[in-house]
Design a protein around this motif. Structure first.
Motif, PDB file in Angstrom:
ATOM      1  N   PRO A  22       0.776  -1.186  -0.016  1.00 49.26           N
ATOM      2  CA  PRO A  22      -0.121  -0.037   0.092  1.00 49.26           C
ATOM      3  C   PRO A  22       0.704   1.247  -0.170  1.00 49.26           C
ATOM      4  CG  PRO A  22       0.171  -1.050   2.203  1.00 49.26           C
ATOM      5  CD  PRO A  22       0.780  -1.983   1.487  1.00 49.26           C
ATOM      6  N   ASN A  23       0.438   2.215  -0.832  1.00 46.37           N
ATOM      7  CA  ASN A  23       1.254   3.503  -1.058  1.00 46.37           C
ATOM      8  C   ASN A  23       0.489   4.532  -1.631  1.00 46.37           C
ATOM      9  OD1 ASN A  23       3.211   5.452  -1.461  1.00 46.37           O
ATOM     10  ND2 ASN A  23       4.692   4.305  -2.882  1.00 46.37           N
ATOM     11  N   TRP A  24       0.229   5.508  -0.762  1.00 41.38           N
ATOM     12  CA  TRP A  24      -0.716   6.620  -0.781  1.00 41.38           C
ATOM     13  C   TRP A  24       0.208   7.943  -1.109  1.00 41.38           C
ATOM     14  CZ3 TRP A  24      -3.408   2.455   0.352  1.00 41.38           C
ATOM     15  CH2 TRP A  24      -4.656   2.489   0.042  1.00 41.38           C
ATOM     16  N   ALA A  25       1.723   7.762  -1.001  1.00 43.30           N
ATOM     17  CA  ALA A  25       2.304   8.933  -1.301  1.00 43.30           C
ATOM     18  C   ALA A  25       2.439   9.612  -2.474  1.00 43.30           C
ATOM     19  CB  ALA A  25       4.040   8.424  -1.081  1.00 43.30           C
ATOM     20  N   ASN A  26       2.492  11.040  -2.291  1.00 39.26           N
ATOM     21  CA  ASN A  26       2.326  11.872  -3.541  1.00 39.26           C
ATOM     22  C   ASN A  26       3.929  12.173  -3.878  1.00 39.26           C
ATOM     23  OD1 ASN A  26      -0.214  12.322  -3.888  1.00 39.26           O
ATOM     24  ND2 ASN A  26      -0.483  13.904  -2.196  1.00 39.26           N
ATOM     25  N   TRP A  27       4.710  11.847  -3.086  1.00 33.26           N
ATOM     26  CA  TRP A  27       6.184  11.982  -3.492  1.00 33.26           C
ATOM     27  C   TRP A  27       6.999  10.773  -2.943  1.00 33.26           C
ATOM     28  CZ3 TRP A  27       8.283  16.158  -6.148  1.00 33.26           C
ATOM     29  CH2 TRP A  27       7.244  17.172  -6.259  1.00 33.26           C
ATOM     30  N   LEU A  28       8.046  10.374  -3.744  1.00 29.09           N
ATOM     31  CA  LEU A  28       8.852   9.409  -3.393  1.00 29.09           C
ATOM     32  C   LEU A  28      10.240  10.048  -3.394  1.00 29.09           C
ATOM     33  CD1 LEU A  28       8.063   6.274  -5.694  1.00 29.09           C
ATOM     34  CD2 LEU A  28       7.174   6.817  -3.621  1.00 29.09           C
ATOM     35  N   ILE A  29      10.526  10.803  -2.146  1.00 26.44           N
ATOM     36  CA  ILE A  29      11.659  11.742  -2.176  1.00 26.44           C
ATOM     37  C   ILE A  29      11.684  12.849  -2.890  1.00 26.44           C
ATOM     38  CG2 ILE A  29      14.156  11.713  -1.693  1.00 26.44           C
ATOM     39  CD1 ILE A  29      14.351   8.985  -1.030  1.00 26.44           C
ATOM     40  N   VAL A  30      12.327  12.570  -4.382  1.00 28.58           N
ATOM     41  CA  VAL A  30      11.900  13.690  -5.240  1.00 28.58           C
ATOM     42  C   VAL A  30      11.171  13.258  -6.377  1.00 28.58           C
ATOM     43  CG1 VAL A  30      13.955  14.893  -4.694  1.00 28.58           C
ATOM     44  CG2 VAL A  30      14.243  13.110  -6.383  1.00 28.58           C
ATOM     45  N   ILE A  31      10.634  12.148  -6.438  1.00 32.41           N
ATOM     46  CA  ILE A  31       9.860  11.706  -7.575  1.00 32.41           C
ATOM     47  C   ILE A  31       8.441  11.802  -7.267  1.00 32.41           C
ATOM     48  CG2 ILE A  31       9.136   9.613  -9.062  1.00 32.41           C
ATOM     49  CD1 ILE A  31      11.958   8.549  -8.530  1.00 32.41           C
ATOM     50  N   ARG A  32       7.659  12.588  -8.139  1.00 39.29           N
ATOM     51  CA  ARG A  32       6.380  12.876  -8.177  1.00 39.29           C
ATOM     52  C   ARG A  32       5.119  12.081  -8.218  1.00 39.29           C
ATOM     53  NH1 ARG A  32       2.798  16.593 -10.881  1.00 39.29           N
ATOM     54  NH2 ARG A  32       1.467  17.695  -9.570  1.00 39.29           N
ATOM     55  N   ARG A  33       4.173  11.762  -7.620  1.00 39.33           N
ATOM     56  CA  ARG A  33       3.156  10.893  -8.300  1.00 39.33           C
ATOM     57  C   ARG A  33       2.283  11.565  -9.220  1.00 39.33           C
ATOM     58  NH1 ARG A  33       0.438   6.901  -4.592  1.00 39.33           N
ATOM     59  NH2 ARG A  33      -1.166   5.731  -5.832  1.00 39.33           N
ATOM     60  N   LEU A  34       1.893  11.184 -10.217  1.00 38.16           N
ATOM     61  CA  LEU A  34       1.406  11.761 -11.465  1.00 38.16           C
ATOM     62  C   LEU A  34      -0.053  11.444 -11.713  1.00 38.16           C
ATOM     63  CD1 LEU A  34       4.571  11.816 -13.856  1.00 38.16           C
ATOM     64  CD2 LEU A  34       3.774  13.493 -12.330  1.00 38.16           C
ATOM     65  N   LYS A  35      -0.434  10.470 -10.908  1.00 38.74           N
ATOM     66  CA  LYS A  35      -1.838   9.855 -10.884  1.00 38.74           C
ATOM     67  C   LYS A  35      -2.382   9.494  -9.463  1.00 38.74           C
ATOM     68  CE  LYS A  35      -5.114   7.456 -13.609  1.00 38.74           C
ATOM     69  NZ  LYS A  35      -5.173   6.447 -14.892  1.00 38.74           N
ATOM     70  N   LYS A  36      -3.455  10.137  -8.958  1.00 34.93           N
ATOM     71  CA  LYS A  36      -3.945  10.125  -7.786  1.00 34.93           C
ATOM     72  C   LYS A  36      -4.165   8.754  -7.542  1.00 34.93           C
ATOM     73  CE  LYS A  36      -6.168  14.544  -7.647  1.00 34.93           C
ATOM     74  NZ  LYS A  36      -7.757  15.186  -7.493  1.00 34.93           N
ATOM     75  N   ALA A  37      -4.102   8.393  -6.155  1.00 30.93           N
ATOM     76  CA  ALA A  37      -4.465   6.889  -5.695  1.00 30.93           C
ATOM     77  C   ALA A  37      -6.074   6.830  -5.977  1.00 30.93           C
ATOM     78  CB  ALA A  37      -4.426   6.721  -4.528  1.00 30.93           C
ATOM     79  N   GLY A  38      -6.479   5.584  -6.286  1.00 26.77           N
ATOM     80  CA  GLY A  38      -7.843   5.246  -6.648  1.00 26.77           C
ATOM     81  C   GLY A  38      -8.753   5.475  -5.602  1.00 26.77           C
ATOM     82  N   LEU A  39      -8.506   5.431  -4.470  1.00 24.81           N
ATOM     83  CA  LEU A  39      -9.386   5.870  -3.159  1.00 24.81           C
ATOM     84  C   LEU A  39      -8.609   6.387  -2.083  1.00 24.81           C
ATOM     85  CD1 LEU A  39     -10.121   2.613  -1.544  1.00 24.81           C
ATOM     86  CD2 LEU A  39      -8.732   2.503  -3.643  1.00 24.81           C
ATOM     87  N   ALA A  40      -9.366   6.929  -1.382  1.00 24.77           N
ATOM     88  CA  ALA A  40      -8.807   7.549  -0.112  1.00 24.77           C
ATOM     89  C   ALA A  40      -8.685   6.568   1.035  1.00 24.77           C
ATOM     90  CB  ALA A  40      -9.704   8.639   0.406  1.00 24.77           C
ATOM     91  N   LEU A  41      -7.856   6.767   1.608  1.00 21.88           N
ATOM     92  CA  LEU A  41      -7.302   5.769   2.707  1.00 21.88           C
ATOM     93  C   LEU A  41      -8.548   5.572   3.583  1.00 21.88           C
ATOM     94  CD1 LEU A  41      -3.749   6.787   3.716  1.00 21.88           C
ATOM     95  CD2 LEU A  41      -4.657   4.425   3.553  1.00 21.88           C
ATOM     96  N   ARG A  42      -9.316   6.557   3.783  1.00 21.17           N
ATOM     97  CA  ARG A  42     -10.331   6.395   4.853  1.00 21.17           C
ATOM     98  C   ARG A  42     -11.596   5.609   4.311  1.00 21.17           C
ATOM     99  NH1 ARG A  42     -10.655  11.699   2.550  1.00 21.17           N
ATOM    100  NH2 ARG A  42     -12.434  12.055   0.974  1.00 21.17           N
ATOM    101  N   ASP A  43     -11.613   5.494   2.976  1.00 18.88           N
ATOM    102  CA  ASP A  43     -12.404   4.604   2.352  1.00 18.88           C
ATOM    103  C   ASP A  43     -12.099   3.028   2.307  1.00 18.88           C
ATOM    104  OD1 ASP A  43     -14.348   6.731   1.803  1.00 18.88           O
ATOM    105  OD2 ASP A  43     -13.375   7.317  -0.165  1.00 18.88           O
ATOM    106  N   LEU A  44     -11.209   2.760   2.684  1.00 18.04           N
ATOM    107  CA  LEU A  44     -10.780   1.330   2.988  1.00 18.04           C
ATOM    108  C   LEU A  44     -11.602   0.539   3.816  1.00 18.04           C
ATOM    109  CD1 LEU A  44      -6.855   1.488   3.084  1.00 18.04           C
ATOM    110  CD2 LEU A  44      -8.128   0.292   1.100  1.00 18.04           C
ATOM    111  N   PRO A  45     -11.920  -0.643   3.511  1.00 11.39           N
ATOM    112  CA  PRO A  45     -12.608  -1.606   4.627  1.00 11.39           C
ATOM    113  C   PRO A  45     -11.442  -1.965   5.702  1.00 11.39           C
ATOM    114  CG  PRO A  45     -11.895  -2.829   2.721  1.00 11.39           C
ATOM    115  CD  PRO A  45     -11.637  -1.476   2.336  1.00 11.39           C
ATOM    116  N   LYS A  46     -12.067  -2.644   6.562  1.00 13.01           N
ATOM    117  CA  LYS A  46     -10.958  -3.147   7.759  1.00 13.01           C
ATOM    118  C   LYS A  46      -9.980  -3.995   7.197  1.00 13.01           C
ATOM    119  CE  LYS A  46     -10.947  -5.566  12.353  1.00 13.01           C
ATOM    120  NZ  LYS A  46     -10.470  -6.711  11.551  1.00 13.01           N
TER     121      LYS A  46
END
Length: 303
Positions: free
Chosen positions: A81-105
């Motif tokens: 699982p990885n919701w990070a918008n940055w990997l040190i200096v590498i930028r995420r170019l597409k959003k995660a498909g769902l928010a962390l809060r919307d995950l099931p248990k």
């Protein structure tokens, strides 16, 4: 048949740019890294409706990159699982498909290796809720303080039975270092078996003969296969291109090919759209188009 004139052929080849094979022949910072700072991040967060799964059904939700939610009739399993918008200096170019809060248990977390795009400590701390986490050998110290009940380390071909799940840690051709000289950490993939169904998450890997062995031993039904980052700035042979992924898939003896590890972070020189296009062509040439299932980030699919 028309045969090209040797002189004209040489002139044409001289004009065509040759593919770089050494780090100093291209500049990752100016060609890839800096331009990505000015690209608008694509994608949307979806409010997923997770299906109620019957016996023997598998639910897959691609979050992005190599992150998946794998669901059975009894379990919610997160892999890398990885919701990070940055990997040190590498930028995420597409959003995660769902928010962390919307995950099931979440009942279980699996980590394939310690690279920053697969083991994101901030994300893991957010999902940790006294459930177990499985990591390769030598990786436990990176996650033991995040709130998991139990950290289970695995080596290649180890099998762990947990709450009806049979999990096998499989070989790969990659490396597991978190830092440059951090060479003691393991890496690999997972085959998850439950109610007669099997899902294989490859992790990161270049093509290697081990896929034949995985196919011989386990023949996983659904294969989550990486198809991107095949022109890295180091030019090391550590990721598969789409054509090699198709070859590996056939050797795995799998029946469904789900592509991953593309379109989220630009870790390599190839454009973000190229891996999917090349996969379609390679799949058609190999006669497996009917097996390939592209997933949309954040949209659960039942298999």
């Amino acid at each position: 048949m028309v045969v090209a004139h040797p002189k004209r052929k040489k002139e044409r080849e001289a004009k065509e740019p040759k593919k770089a094979t050494r780090w100093h022949q291209r500049n990752f910072i100016t060609e890839v890294l800096i331009p990505s700072f000015f690209v608008r991040r694509k994608g949307v967060h979806r409010r997923p409706v997770f299906p109620k799964l019957a016996h023997g059904k598998i639910g897959l939700t691609w979050i992005g990159h190599a992150s998946f939610l794998i669901q059975t009739s009894r379990h919610n399993i997160l892999v890398d699982p990885n919701w990070a918008n940055w990997l040190i200096v590498i930028r995420r170019l597409k959003k995660a498909g769902l928010a962390l809060r919307d995950l099931p248990k979440i009942d279980l977390v699996l980590i394939t290796h310690a690279h920053f795009d697969h083991l994101n400590r901030r994300t893991l701390a957010a999902v940790a809720a006294q459930q177990p986490i499985v990591v390769p050998d030598g990786v436990s110290n990176l996650v033991h303080d995040l709130g998991f009940k139990h950290v289970h380390e695995m080596n290649w071909w180890d099998v762990w039975n947990h709450d009806g799940l049979k999990i096998t840690f499989t070989p790969a051709k990659h490396w597991g270092a978190r830092m440059l000289h951090d060479s003691h950490r393991g890496f690999g993939g997972y085959v998850i078996e439950f109610e007669g169904r099997t899902v294989y998450h490859c992790g990161d890997s270049a093509y290697f003969p081990g896929f034949k062995e995985i196919g011989k031993r386990l023949a996983p039904e659904i294969a989550l296969m990486p198809i991107g980052a095949y022109e890295p700035p180091s030019f090391r042979d550590v990721h598969m291109g789409p054509e090699q992924a198709v070859q590996a898939y056939k050797e795995l003896k799998s029946r469904t090919f789900v592509p991953m590890h593309f379109g989220t972070y630009r870790l390599s020189y190839e454009p973000l759209h190229e891996p999917a296009q090349r996969l379609l062509l390679a799949g058609e040439q190999a006669g497996i188009m009917q097996d390939i299932r592209f997933l949309v980030e954040g949209m659960p699919q039942v298999f």
